[in-house]
Design a protein around this motif. Structure first.
Motif, mmCIF file in Angstrom:
data_model
loop_
_atom_site.group_PDB
_atom_site.id
_atom_site.type_symbol
_atom_site.label_atom_id
_atom_site.label_comp_id
_atom_site.label_asym_id
_atom_site.label_seq_id
_atom_site.Cartn_x
_atom_site.Cartn_y
_atom_site.Cartn_z
ATOM 1 N N LYS A 236 8.974 14.720 -7.713
ATOM 2 C CA LYS A 236 9.998 16.457 -8.093
ATOM 3 C C LYS A 236 9.210 17.280 -8.156
ATOM 4 O O LYS A 236 8.492 17.362 -9.336
ATOM 5 N N GLY A 328 4.704 12.448 -1.135
ATOM 6 C CA GLY A 328 5.978 13.022 -1.668
ATOM 7 C C GLY A 328 6.595 11.887 -1.389
ATOM 8 O O GLY A 328 8.418 12.349 -1.679
ATOM 9 N N GLU A 329 6.721 11.358 -0.635
ATOM 10 C CA GLU A 329 7.309 9.362 -0.517
ATOM 11 C C GLU A 329 6.929 8.177 -2.136
ATOM 12 O O GLU A 329 7.778 7.747 -2.080
ATOM 13 N N VAL A 338 17.354 16.731 -2.858
ATOM 14 C CA VAL A 338 16.001 17.732 -1.989
ATOM 15 C C VAL A 338 14.786 17.551 -2.361
ATOM 16 O O VAL A 338 13.945 17.714 -1.617
ATOM 17 N N ASP A 341 13.215 14.486 -1.886
ATOM 18 C CA ASP A 341 13.550 13.656 0.707
ATOM 19 C C ASP A 341 12.366 15.561 1.387
ATOM 20 O O ASP A 341 12.314 14.653 2.034
ATOM 21 N N SER A 342 11.795 16.286 0.383
ATOM 22 C CA SER A 342 12.102 17.224 1.110
ATOM 23 C C SER A 342 11.248 18.564 0.406
ATOM 24 O O SER A 342 10.231 19.198 0.953
ATOM 25 N N VAL A 343 9.795 17.842 -0.708
ATOM 26 C CA VAL A 343 9.504 18.815 -0.809
ATOM 27 C C VAL A 343 7.741 18.140 -1.945
ATOM 28 O O VAL A 343 8.127 16.592 -1.871
ATOM 29 N N TYR A 345 4.123 17.216 0.899
ATOM 30 C CA TYR A 345 3.826 16.790 1.659
ATOM 31 C C TYR A 345 3.619 15.019 1.861
ATOM 32 O O TYR A 345 3.484 14.215 0.848
#
Length: 511
Positions: A236, A328-329, A338, A341-343, A345
């Protein structure tokens, strides 16, 4: 008996009739209005769906974030059981794109052992001395390349923190406090990295502003070896943390210096500094006051920050001692979908972009690089070392080692195994004495596998594995080296000759 059965049947029929009547008149759920009573089974199946998929439906290598194979390896390792697998891989190597292949050597290098099952449990220190490049008074060489990542007391229970800290002491590795400050549960013998978050818990004044004197008091009265300034985290980034009021117990409130029973929100960004120059002044101020190595933790997004940081560090007057890149994982107790999942690298892309900037400026040997984000699995850790990390931090893997079942209820305060909750109903089930040993066993097992893979490659230490020792597959069509995939120049990702010789000597002269 017959009369009792009839009465029970009548009560059951009445109960079902009552539920059906309610379902028919309520307006919140269309399914229940259209399918009274039986519609409830849909919600039941939805609720237990993750558990059903976890144990019945999914294949060994399918589930995320950690597959059944991954969890099985961690569980077996933590229990000291057989963590080998039989009958070959069940990964889809034939079709997988980006699958890492570690290239073993036929003839071992000078430092690699050839004995079967060599070096079980041997210490694996970090190749670099943290803080040495900038002359910090308390520079040190971390004793372990595998360490426990930042997970706060509050997000995790006191029993979980105690198990992690005591386990870290047994494994001789570092334990990061997380941004929730240094609690009594961190004072169980393990060496610490104190994390400073945006709310400055544990080192703040009555108005929530950073207080250097309080920080000095904390680090001088505890076994703190380094200080980490958290800019963002992988799951996050740019969001800040939230500890719901239900979790803010009197003990957590006292530890963090916040009101009891109120939502505890961390700002998304720091107030003690607002740009690169102010941040580096902040770093040097803390380092001068404490003598400790000071670094940053960050997910990777906009790359202008890293360009500016490297540019300001070129002169050598100011700089961070370590950089902790969080993929980011990475995990967290709670985050909007969001962000999770998507913010930011994923680790490999983000770390490579950061490392290349330091390497192009000739600064890569002056900084200890730390990686996080599912790097507690041997194959992921090997790739990280090949890209240039000097040590890895493990978070969710450490939680799995002390009993996490990936129930994914961290955000509800209903963690069934007592790790990510403050509810005594659940925390009573976590036995610290048993779980601390499991954490230690897991860390030792991961280090052991890293040494075994290093030996297969022909070197004595995972930091000696280079970007040329790992290829990424494009299914069964081509294989491309890590260095080529991520744009590394020759020599990047490895150690300079002096450091390589020193760590090789340390590894090969151990009894």
């Amino acid at each position: 008996m017959g009369r009792r059965l009839k009465r029970m049947a009548g009560i059951s029929v009445a109960a079902v009739g009552g539920v059906a009547a309610y379902d028919l008149v309520q307006k919140q759920h269309a399914i229940l209005r259209n399918f009274p009573v039986v519609g409830h089974f849909r919600y039941l199946l939805e609720k237990v769906g993750p558990e059903l998929r976890q144990y019945i439906v999914t294949s060994n290598d399918e589930e995320r974030p950690f597959s059944r194979d991954h969890r099985s390896w961690i569980y077996a390792s933590s229990k000291g059981e057989n963590n080998y697998f039989g009958f070959g891989t069940d990964n889809d190597v034939e079709r997988n794109v980006g699958y890492p292949i570690i290239k073993h050597r036929t003839f071992a290098g000078t430092g690699a052992s050839t004995a079967p099952h060599a070096r079980e449990g041997v210490p694996v220190p970090v190749a670099k001395v943290m803080g040495a490049a900038r002359g910090r008074r308390h520079a040190f060489r971390p004793a372990s390349v595998v360490n426990v990542s930042g997970m706060s007391f509050g997000a995790l229970s006191g029993a979980a923190i105690r198990a992690l800290n005591e386990g870290a002491a047994l494994a001789d590795c570092l334990h990061n406090t997380g941004e929730g400050a240094l609690s009594p549960h961190h004072q169980r013998g393990g060496d610490l990295v104190f994390q400073i978050g945006t709310a400055y818990f544990g080192c703040r004044d009555e108005d929530g502003r950073f207080d250097l004197d309080r920080l000095v008091d904390v680090v001088t009265s505890n076994p703190v070896r380094a200080i980490e300034i958290k800019l963002s985290q992988g799951a996050k980034p740019g969001l800040g943390g939230m500890l719901p009021a239900a979790k803010v117990s009197p003990e957590i409130a006292a530890t963090r210096g916040i009101p009891e029973g109120q939502d505890c929100a961390s700002p998304s960004r720091h107030t003690a500094f607002g740009d690169i120059d102010e941040m580096l002044d902040f770093v040097e101020r803390i380092a001068d006051a404490t003598g400790l190595p000071v670094g940053i933790k960050s997910a990777v997004g906009n790359l202008d920050f890293w360009d500016d940081l490297v540019d300001r560090m070129r002169s050598g007057e100011r700089g961070v001692d370590f950089v902790n890149v969080d993929g980011g994982e990475g995990g967290t107790g709670a985050a909007p979908l969001v962000f999770a999942d998507s913010v930011a690298y994923p680790f490999r892309v983000g770390f490579a972009e950061v490392y290349k900037r330091f390497a192009a400026a000739g600064l890569q040997d002056d900084v200890v690089f730390i990686g996080a984000g599912k790097l507690g699995l041997p194959e992921n850790a090997v790739v990280a070392f090949a890209l240039g990390v000097d040590m890895v931090n493990v978070g969710r893997e450490a939680m799995l080692s002390i009993g996490c079942i990936q129930a994914q209820k961290c955000h509800t305060d209903h963690c069934p195994v007592g790790i990510a909750t403050q509810d005594p109903r659940y925390t009573r089930g976590l036995d610290v004495e048993a779980k601390k040993q499991r954490l230690a066993n897991y860390v030792v097992a991961l280090r052991r596998d890293l040494i075994k893979v290093s030996e297969a490659v022909g070197v004595s230490h995972p930091s000696l594995i280079t970007a040329d020792d790992v290829d990424l597959l494009d299914a069964q069509r081509t294989a491309t080296s890590l260095g080529e995939v991520y744009g590394y120049e020759p020599g990047w990702g490895g150690l300079p000759t002096e450091l390589a010789t020193e760590i090789d000597r340390l590894m090969t002269t151990r009894p």
